[in-house]
Design a protein around this motif. Structure first.
Motif, PDB file in Angstrom:
ATOM      1  N   GLY A   1     -17.973  10.535   2.471  1.00 54.33           N
ATOM      2  CA  GLY A   1     -17.072  11.574   1.991  1.00 54.33           C
ATOM      3  C   GLY A   1     -15.688  11.481   2.606  1.00 54.33           C
ATOM      4  N   TYR A   2     -15.418  10.379   3.319  1.00 56.85           N
ATOM      5  CA  TYR A   2     -14.117  10.227   3.982  1.00 56.85           C
ATOM      6  C   TYR A   2     -13.131   9.537   3.048  1.00 56.85           C
ATOM      7  CZ  TYR A   2     -10.533   8.333   7.065  1.00 56.85           C
ATOM      8  OH  TYR A   2      -9.325   8.001   7.644  1.00 56.85           O
ATOM      9  N   HIS A   3     -12.011  10.181   2.808  1.00 54.11           N
ATOM     10  CA  HIS A   3     -10.905   9.541   2.113  1.00 54.11           C
ATOM     11  C   HIS A   3      -9.621  10.243   2.543  1.00 54.11           C
ATOM     12  CE1 HIS A   3     -10.543  12.824  -0.879  1.00 54.11           C
ATOM     13  NE2 HIS A   3     -11.837  12.910  -0.681  1.00 54.11           N
ATOM     14  N   LYS A   4      -8.564   9.450   2.652  1.00 54.94           N
ATOM     15  CA  LYS A   4      -7.273   9.960   3.097  1.00 54.94           C
ATOM     16  C   LYS A   4      -6.179   9.262   2.313  1.00 54.94           C
ATOM     17  CE  LYS A   4      -6.634  10.778   7.451  1.00 54.94           C
ATOM     18  NZ  LYS A   4      -6.403  10.650   8.890  1.00 54.94           N
TER      19      LYS A   4
ATOM     20  N   ILE B   1       1.778   3.832  -1.627  1.00 50.40           N
ATOM     21  CA  ILE B   1       0.614   4.682  -1.405  1.00 50.40           C
ATOM     22  C   ILE B   1      -0.374   3.955  -0.494  1.00 50.40           C
ATOM     23  CG2 ILE B   1      -1.311   5.921  -2.488  1.00 50.40           C
ATOM     24  CD1 ILE B   1       1.463   7.045  -3.141  1.00 50.40           C
ATOM     25  N   VAL B   2      -0.801   4.644   0.565  1.00 50.80           N
ATOM     26  CA  VAL B   2      -1.798   4.117   1.495  1.00 50.80           C
ATOM     27  C   VAL B   2      -3.043   4.972   1.315  1.00 50.80           C
ATOM     28  CG1 VAL B   2      -2.344   3.642   3.899  1.00 50.80           C
ATOM     29  CG2 VAL B   2       0.027   3.490   3.101  1.00 50.80           C
ATOM     30  N   TYR B   3      -4.127   4.372   0.831  1.00 54.16           N
ATOM     31  CA  TYR B   3      -5.348   5.129   0.565  1.00 54.16           C
ATOM     32  C   TYR B   3      -6.474   4.539   1.395  1.00 54.16           C
ATOM     33  CZ  TYR B   3      -8.751   7.879  -1.987  1.00 54.16           C
ATOM     34  OH  TYR B   3      -9.727   8.780  -2.322  1.00 54.16           O
ATOM     35  N   LYS B   4      -7.071   5.385   2.256  1.00 50.01           N
ATOM     36  CA  LYS B   4      -8.196   4.955   3.086  1.00 50.01           C
ATOM     37  C   LYS B   4      -9.462   5.609   2.541  1.00 50.01           C
ATOM     38  CE  LYS B   4      -5.358   4.415   7.144  1.00 50.01           C
ATOM     39  NZ  LYS B   4      -5.155   4.769   8.540  1.00 50.01           N
ATOM     40  N   TYR B   5     -10.546   4.828   2.494  1.00 53.34           N
ATOM     41  CA  TYR B   5     -11.776   5.323   1.894  1.00 53.34           C
ATOM     42  C   TYR B   5     -12.961   4.663   2.576  1.00 53.34           C
ATOM     43  CZ  TYR B   5     -15.421   5.883  -1.650  1.00 53.34           C
ATOM     44  OH  TYR B   5     -16.584   6.174  -2.305  1.00 53.34           O
TER      45      TYR B   5
END
Length: 102
Positions: free
Chosen positions: A81-84, A72-76
């Motif tokens: 309010g940015y998360h992917k 899992i690759v989680y960008k925050y």
């Protein structure tokens, strides 16, 4: 007896009979494959190459291909309010080491 081979930007310590997973190779299932980038061979006496051992070959048989476990690759970024969220499964080729020739 063991050898150290390089493939896919990584190094692997292999012995006869080992089953290893390497970065995906474009080879059919059941086909023979030869590694010519042999960095070291130990058959009672260690031979280290500069950078490879001349004339050394590791022969393997392709058992199949597949994909590894999902990562899992989680960008925050906070306060925006940015998360992917993304997932990745790395492709591999499974090989059985048949012989090590010096």
């Amino acid at each position: 007896m063991y050898a150290i081979i390089a493939t896919g930007g990584k190094q692997y310590k292999v012995s006869e009979g080992d089953v290893i997973r390497v970065e995906k190779l474009d080879v059919a299932e059941g086909a023979a494959y030869e590694f010519d980038q042999v960095l070291a061979v130990n058959d009672g006496e260690l031979t280290v190459g500069t950078p490879t051992v001349a004339g050394a070959v590791v022969k393997a048989t392709v058992l199949g291909e597949g994909k590894g476990k999902k990562v899992i690759v989680y960008k925050y970024k906070r306060k925006t309010g940015y998360h992917k969220k993304n997932g990745h499964r790395q492709a591999y080729t499974e090989l059985k080491i048949d012989s090590i020739a010096k």
